[in-house]
Motif scaffolding. Sequence first.
Motif, PDB file in Angstrom:
ATOM      1  N   THR A  24       0.872  -1.172   0.000  1.00  0.00           N
ATOM      2  CA  THR A  24       0.000   0.000   0.000  1.00  0.00           C
ATOM      3  C   THR A  24       0.910   1.223   0.000  1.00  0.00           C
ATOM      4  O   THR A  24       2.118   1.120   0.250  1.00  0.00           O
ATOM      5  CB  THR A  24      -0.902   0.047   1.248  1.00  0.00           C
ATOM      6  N   TYR A  25       0.334   2.356  -0.248  1.00  0.00           N
ATOM      7  CA  TYR A  25       1.124   3.588  -0.241  1.00  0.00           C
ATOM      8  C   TYR A  25       1.834   3.748   1.098  1.00  0.00           C
ATOM      9  O   TYR A  25       3.022   4.056   1.154  1.00  0.00           O
ATOM     10  CB  TYR A  25       0.213   4.781  -0.539  1.00  0.00           C
ATOM     11  N   MET A  29       5.747   3.830   2.039  1.00  0.00           N
ATOM     12  CA  MET A  29       6.317   5.029   2.664  1.00  0.00           C
ATOM     13  C   MET A  29       7.158   4.651   3.879  1.00  0.00           C
ATOM     14  O   MET A  29       8.265   5.144   4.052  1.00  0.00           O
ATOM     15  CB  MET A  29       5.210   5.995   3.100  1.00  0.00           C
ATOM     16  N   VAL A  30       6.632   3.779   4.719  1.00  0.00           N
ATOM     17  CA  VAL A  30       7.345   3.373   5.933  1.00  0.00           C
ATOM     18  C   VAL A  30       8.605   2.596   5.578  1.00  0.00           C
ATOM     19  O   VAL A  30       9.655   2.766   6.209  1.00  0.00           O
ATOM     20  CB  VAL A  30       6.421   2.545   6.854  1.00  0.00           C
ATOM     21  N   GLY A  31       8.527   1.757   4.562  1.00  0.00           N
ATOM     22  CA  GLY A  31       9.659   0.924   4.181  1.00  0.00           C
ATOM     23  C   GLY A  31      10.705   1.618   3.329  1.00  0.00           C
ATOM     24  O   GLY A  31      11.762   1.053   3.056  1.00  0.00           O
ATOM     25  N   ARG A  77       5.954   8.192  -7.064  1.00  0.00           N
ATOM     26  CA  ARG A  77       6.413   6.858  -7.476  1.00  0.00           C
ATOM     27  C   ARG A  77       5.843   5.775  -6.558  1.00  0.00           C
ATOM     28  O   ARG A  77       5.404   4.716  -7.025  1.00  0.00           O
ATOM     29  CB  ARG A  77       7.940   6.789  -7.477  1.00  0.00           C
ATOM     30  N   LEU A  78       5.831   6.041  -5.274  1.00  0.00           N
ATOM     31  CA  LEU A  78       5.288   5.066  -4.329  1.00  0.00           C
ATOM     32  C   LEU A  78       3.782   4.884  -4.531  1.00  0.00           C
ATOM     33  O   LEU A  78       3.273   3.766  -4.487  1.00  0.00           O
ATOM     34  CB  LEU A  78       5.590   5.495  -2.891  1.00  0.00           C
ATOM     35  N   TRP A  85       0.239  -2.333  -8.658  1.00  0.00           N
ATOM     36  CA  TRP A  85       0.497  -3.687  -8.202  1.00  0.00           C
ATOM     37  C   TRP A  85      -0.654  -4.663  -8.421  1.00  0.00           C
ATOM     38  O   TRP A  85      -0.412  -5.790  -8.862  1.00  0.00           O
ATOM     39  CB  TRP A  85       0.942  -3.718  -6.743  1.00  0.00           C
ATOM     40  N   PRO A  86      -1.903  -4.329  -8.137  1.00  0.00           N
ATOM     41  CA  PRO A  86      -2.979  -5.308  -8.360  1.00  0.00           C
ATOM     42  C   PRO A  86      -3.050  -5.804  -9.803  1.00  0.00           C
ATOM     43  O   PRO A  86      -3.326  -6.983 -10.049  1.00  0.00           O
ATOM     44  CB  PRO A  86      -4.248  -4.546  -7.972  1.00  0.00           C
TER      45      PRO A  86
END
Length: 107
Positions: A24-25, A29-31, A77-78, A85-86
């Motif tokens: 997910t967005y 973002m966290v990663g 981009r994220l 992705w789906p």
Amino acid sequence: MMDLGSNELAILETYRRWRQSPPTYWTLMVGNDWRRFLLLGIATGIIGYICFSAGVAQLGLLFLGAWIGELIAESARLRHTARVWPILSQTLDWNRVEVAINHKRLD
């Protein structure tokens, strides 16, 4: 008939991980590795201070704008990755992906 390098293998392993837990967005973002933005921000601050001290503060704003633009571009981009992705996950040949990861080779 292509040997997979470390980058290609990392991409396929990421896809395999995302198959189990779709991105997910916010998880992207966290990663994300934000260290480069921090370093770029510090460099921008130093350049801005030098420009301000030299009496050309407007030039410092150019660097600040470039830094903000890079943050916005990375965010886009994220967001794009999470939205695509789906569709991508439905079109990948997962058996071929697994074989490629196991053999480190794409046939």
